[in-house]
Design an enzyme around this catalytic site. Sequence first.
Site, PDB file in Angstrom:
ATOM      1  N   SER A 142       0.820  -1.218   0.000  1.00 45.86           N
ATOM      2  CA  SER A 142       0.000   0.000   0.000  1.00 45.86           C
ATOM      3  C   SER A 142       0.853   1.266   0.000  1.00 45.86           C
ATOM      4  O   SER A 142       0.439   2.299  -0.530  1.00 45.86           O
ATOM      5  CB  SER A 142      -0.927  -0.001   1.222  1.00 45.86           C
ATOM      6  N   ASP A 282      -1.933   7.255  10.551  1.00 41.03           N
ATOM      7  CA  ASP A 282      -2.026   5.906  11.093  1.00 41.03           C
ATOM      8  C   ASP A 282      -0.688   5.328  11.520  1.00 41.03           C
ATOM      9  O   ASP A 282      -0.605   4.177  11.952  1.00 41.03           O
ATOM     10  CB  ASP A 282      -2.688   4.964  10.078  1.00 41.03           C
ATOM     11  N   HIS A 285       1.443   4.929   6.933  1.00 37.23           N
ATOM     12  CA  HIS A 285       1.479   5.604   5.638  1.00 37.23           C
ATOM     13  C   HIS A 285       1.997   7.030   5.803  1.00 37.23           C
ATOM     14  O   HIS A 285       1.628   7.731   6.743  1.00 37.23           O
ATOM     15  CB  HIS A 285       0.091   5.594   4.995  1.00 37.23           C
TER      16      HIS A 285
END
Length: 809
Positions: A142, A282, A285
Amino acid sequence: MPHTTVPDSGCVDARVYSAPDHPAVSYLSTCCHGGAKMAVLAYSLGKREINQYFCIKNAKLLSLVAVILLTVFHTVSRYYGGGDTCEWLLSSGRFLGENVWQPYGCMMHKYKSIPKLHNYQIVCHEAKTCLAEKRVAFIGDSRIRQLFYSYIQIIDPTQKENGRKDPSVKPDVVIIGAATWSIKLRSGSSEALQQYRANLTAISLPLEQLAEDGEVYWVLQDPVHEEVLSDNRKMITNEQLDLYNEAALGTLNSNKKNAKARVRFLGASRQAAMETIAQSADGLHLPENTRNVGAMILMNAVCNKVLRPIHGSCCQALPAPSLLQKLTACVFLGSTLVFLFQHINRHWKSRPTPPDVESGEEKPATAALPLSHKAPFQAMCKMGLIMAYFYLCDRADVFMKEQKFYTHTTFFIPLVYMFVLGIFYSENSKETKLLNREQTDEWKGWMQLVILIYHISGASAFIPVYMHVRVLVAAYLFQTGYGHFSFFWLKGDFGLYRVCQVLFRLNFLVIVLCLVMDRPYQFYYFVPLVTFWFVIIYATMAMWPQILQKKANGSGMWHIGILVKLLGLLLFICFFAYSQGLFENIFSVWPVSKLFELNGSIHEWWFRWKLDRFAIIHGMLFAFVYLLLQKCQVLSEGRGESLFSTRISNILLLISVVSFMGYSIWASSCKNKTECNEMHPYISGLQILAFILIRNIPGYARSLYSSFFAWFGKISLELFICQYHIWLAADTKGILVLIPGNPSLNIILSTFIFVCVAHEISLITNDLAQVAIPKDGAALLKRLLAAGVFTLGLLLMSKSAEGNQGEGH
């Protein structure tokens, strides 16, 4: 107008360095800005006090030693320590400010999205040109997906975050990286790390095969903010990420024999993330600004070698020297050989002759060669060495470069230091006339120092500073009009010798740099501008009827005649200012176009010419009115006397101060440069006049001048031109780095060398002007004919080269 007259090579006052209670030393001890210390040192080089230890000659020797040592250091460092600017770009750097990333040792170009007219679609033409034939693949988790989104935002900001999978085709660029999922799924076990290393070993060879024909970038794992990670991510620690990064660094590129097939590691974004990861929502990221840094680094790594942007020195190969550069090098080399031959020959012939064995007497020694025969070759030899330094700084891949970054601190603090030093080094002026030579040198000096600080700090980004500096440039042109009008009006010398002397002193350095640095004449815009206006002033004053002060003293009608000439010049300026098409047609005709084109267009020349179009005539008109008032004995120019009566002086001072304040308020309210530049030609003259009145109306102010500023004013032209390549870098777009990792020490040393070089070039220009421009009319015409043939040859060569390039495309 900047000129090349220089002071005697006096020595500095040793007390500035040795006396602990000296005010300058005590002041400098309390400040930390390297530029202020450098300014004191540079000024002290020009002090006309005799001291055998500290003099300008010794300072130049020190700068020469410093250049040699730095060149050797950087050359050896690049050879043994790695001089690949792509590795510098990808591996390390630092934040200059919010969202501004500075790679180690090179400049990163900022690829921008450009609005496409009519349909408002956003398209980045640079990226489109670079990536039109390339397939770029992002492979990973991601965090790689987010990097992909940041990357395509550079290409097209309207693109939504809905990436799609492409068919299986061989990519030209691969951007790959992963680790967090391995850590998460196996809870950070050692077995997972071993499996990760094994998987890297398995894909190492395929990645190296891809790198043979394309580019492969392995993205090292960015840190996490462990305190805010969710419970199911707590096992992703920075310690684990370091182990996985070590595994990647140790496993990939195992085939050491094939240097071309290398996977490049992107570690700079990781370094940037260390400073910003605390802003992560978070903890895993990265913030958007850090992702943008990584995307911009990758864009520079892929595209700089293709597009070769001026602002981006990272990942660019050196261009091959042009034919003109090679020929220029041969000329300097030939001059050096002739000088060495003359020096050796003169030394040999001047040696004592051994005594005659028979008579016991010494035979008379042969007379040494006259110094005048040796002087021009010695000057050319010095100029060749200096030009070699210019080339090393801004054309060869030897010294580092960094981008500019503007903050109010980097501009205003050096400015305050500079003016404090200028006021501290105040002396009584020899004469107290308005705008006397010492005062104009002072004026040029402080303006030039402000412009230097403005350029190196990147202050053009701040519109109020930009507008004030625009007034300084207009003031230089004002002095050009004032000085040349005064000379022609008082002396009436319109001879060819005078014209050639002025043109040579203005243009010698620029012409040499055009040949050495492979840049067009218009690139050094100020010199073409001043040269053009000098020719216009000469034509205005020399054309029939020639009106001089002596003639005007006999009849007042001649004063009306000179005003008519000035009015005609004003109409000429206004006509061309509002006839852009005609202006462009005139200056686009070959070979005139070669003097005024920049990148194949004369738009820059039109912009510069129009911006300060009235400054020259303001200076000429001011000189006429001043000399007329002086002749009529209206002014009081004695030492300590106010220029006018007390009442008039107070009124003019009040108006001038209000004018200054009003302009600053207006400049601070400017929203964009275009609108403010439209007003600039009409109001800049008022600010120049206000400064002259404030500086000269009080008798005590007119009786003093700053020797600090005046010293720099005597070499202002050389300072302005030399900064392009040996103080700034990448044709003024960046900053030269001689001492990496220490900005303060770097600016001190680079400024020291820069000032010494500018001073030496001014001496060389003076020496060569005496040789190149003889007073004898016949000899001068021969020189002009030779110069014309040489220039025509250069123009024809340039035209032929452009034709060959056109056929190649």
